[in-house]
Design a protein around this motif. Structure first.
Motif, mmCIF file in Angstrom:
data_model
loop_
_atom_site.group_PDB
_atom_site.id
_atom_site.type_symbol
_atom_site.label_atom_id
_atom_site.label_comp_id
_atom_site.label_asym_id
_atom_site.label_seq_id
_atom_site.Cartn_x
_atom_site.Cartn_y
_atom_site.Cartn_z
ATOM 1 N N CYS A 17 0.849 -1.192 0.000
ATOM 2 C CA CYS A 17 0.000 0.000 0.000
ATOM 3 C C CYS A 17 0.883 1.240 0.000
ATOM 4 O O CYS A 17 1.880 1.304 0.736
ATOM 5 N N GLY A 19 1.707 4.773 1.098
ATOM 6 C CA GLY A 19 1.389 5.770 2.110
ATOM 7 C C GLY A 19 1.729 7.167 1.614
ATOM 8 O O GLY A 19 2.816 7.384 1.071
ATOM 9 N N ASP A 52 -3.066 5.013 0.781
ATOM 10 C CA ASP A 52 -3.455 5.410 2.136
ATOM 11 C C ASP A 52 -3.169 6.892 2.351
ATOM 12 O O ASP A 52 -2.076 7.378 2.069
ATOM 13 N N GLY A 80 -7.929 4.805 0.519
ATOM 14 C CA GLY A 80 -8.304 4.803 1.923
ATOM 15 C C GLY A 80 -7.912 6.108 2.571
ATOM 16 O O GLY A 80 -6.776 6.576 2.411
ATOM 17 N N LYS A 82 -8.746 8.696 6.345
ATOM 18 C CA LYS A 82 -9.057 8.530 7.764
ATOM 19 C C LYS A 82 -9.766 9.769 8.312
ATOM 20 O O LYS A 82 -9.617 10.866 7.781
ATOM 21 N N TRP A 122 -10.971 4.769 7.332
ATOM 22 C CA TRP A 122 -10.348 4.306 8.572
ATOM 23 C C TRP A 122 -10.763 5.181 9.758
ATOM 24 O O TRP A 122 -10.757 6.406 9.649
ATOM 25 N N SER A 154 -7.759 1.793 12.976
ATOM 26 C CA SER A 154 -6.323 1.993 13.139
ATOM 27 C C SER A 154 -5.993 2.349 14.587
ATOM 28 O O SER A 154 -6.769 3.027 15.263
ATOM 29 N N GLN A 180 -5.007 -1.329 11.073
ATOM 30 C CA GLN A 180 -3.727 -0.661 10.822
ATOM 31 C C GLN A 180 -3.057 -0.372 12.158
ATOM 32 O O GLN A 180 -3.685 0.138 13.084
ATOM 33 N N THR A 206 -2.580 -3.862 7.690
ATOM 34 C CA THR A 206 -1.777 -2.930 6.902
ATOM 35 C C THR A 206 -0.817 -2.211 7.855
ATOM 36 O O THR A 206 -1.093 -1.102 8.304
ATOM 37 N N ILE A 275 2.258 -0.602 4.582
ATOM 38 C CA ILE A 275 2.097 0.750 4.038
ATOM 39 C C ILE A 275 3.494 1.353 3.900
ATOM 40 O O ILE A 275 4.216 1.497 4.891
#
Length: 340
Positions: A17, A19, A52, A80, A82, A122, A154, A180, A206, A275
């Motif tokens: 993934c 980041g 992410d 994704g 958050k 998330w 997470s 996470q 992740t 990530i």
């Protein structure tokens, strides 16, 4: 690049993934827009599709950049983001996991990402204030409205995640599909509860921090500067020995220390999708090299030994000879061997 299912869902995501906390220089480090695109482009050309970000990353620049980068082929990307962290100082309801902040934050993220939906939302971290049922019902409503497709959690204690998914299943709400947390050769405490729970509940993991903020690349052993402070646990005597082991194995295998450290996090009998972030395109290209080889068992054992931790109570207690004898009447080893 190979692909895996995201936990209990049918969503296909790449085995690494990207980041994007480094997209933007508002925090005094990271990459400008041009370099951020080069990082994104290198990841895309490697076959990655899983990205992410978060509402607070570089004060919103991460989401804005990403929105522009994915615009030409939005449905290809699994994005994704958050919510939880504050994005307005001095206003109590601009932070936390409660319904008001959840909907407000998601609405603003959709604007910055310039998209109609978020693939994976998330809960950034547990706020120890909002009730589990309020969080779950809010997330379920976001999915019902088409604003979000899947949910993850997470930086939250294992017992809360377990409770959450049990409640969601009981009430017919959408449950968390992924989790996470920090996990690396320098941070193995998730092996006590978070990792076994994730496997039992079929949650994709992740992990972040696979290279320990750069400490596992060996840069501090060489006297180079970085963002990890001198008094950090990532730079104490034990961490230095672990980093040296990583460097030694990398030299023996003809790969880089970062590739060894990332590869180690993937060697578990469950879905592990590290990530990986970068502030330069050369860094992401180097990290993606972890996909080109497999760590031999002997190397994994050396890394495990160098970074070993105590699992603590009740794990150490339950595996003690006295408890096994009392609980199984001398039949424990036969029982285990039969199961294997």
């Amino acid at each position: 690049m190979r692909y895996q299912l995201l936990g209990r869902s049918g969503l296909r995501v790449s085995e690494i993934c990207l980041g994007t906390m480094t997209f933007g220089k508002e925090w005094g480090w990271g990459a400008d827009k041009h370099e951020s695109f080069k990082i994104f482009d290198a990841y895309a050309h490697a076959g990655g599709n899983f990205i992410d970000t978060a509402n607070r990353y570089t004060e919103g620049s991460s989401e804005k950049y990403l929105g522009e980068f994915i615009e030409a082929d939005r449905d290809h990307w699994v994005v994704g983001t958050k919510f939880t962290l504050k994005d307005r100082n001095g206003d109590l309801n601009f932070a936390g996991n409660h319904r008001k902040n959840m909907f407000r934050s998601v609405t603003n993220s959709l604007k910055r990402l310039n998209t109609d939906y978020i693939d994976l939302l998330w809960v950034h971290l547990w706020d120890n204030t909002t009730r589990v049922d309020e969080v779950l019902r809010g997330l379920d409503d976001l999915i019902s409205r088409g604003m979000v497709h899947y949910i993850g959690i997470s930086d939250t204690p294992a017992w809360i995640v377990s409770q959450s998914n049990a409640i969601a299943d009981l009430r017919g709400w959408n449950a968390f599909t992924a989790i996470q947390f920090e996990y690396s050769l320098l941070q193995r405490t998730p092996e006590r509860d978070l990792l076994p729970m994730s496997k039992a509940l079929d949650l994709a993991v992740t992990p972040w921090g696979a290279i320990g903020g750069g400490a596992l690349t060996g840069k501090y052993l060489r006297g180079e500067k970085g963002r990890v402070p001198d008094d950090s646990t990532r730079r104490n005597e034990k961490s230095g020995k672990i980093a040296q082991t990583v460097v030694d194995i990398a030299d023996e295998m003809g790969v880089t220390p970062a590739q060894v450290a990332i590869n180690w996090t993937r060697h578990r009998n469950q879905v592990m999708i590290p990530i990986i972030g970068a502030s330069r395109s050369t860094q992401i290209q180097d990290s993606l090299g972890c996909l080109d080889f497999t760590l031999p068992e002997e190397m994994i054992n050396r890394l495990n030994l160098a970074s070993a931790i105590e699992l603590g109570f009740p794990h150490e207690f339950l595996k003690s000879d006295g408890v096994k004898e009392e609980a199984f009447g001398g039949m424990f080893e036969k029982l285990i061997n039969h199961r294997l």
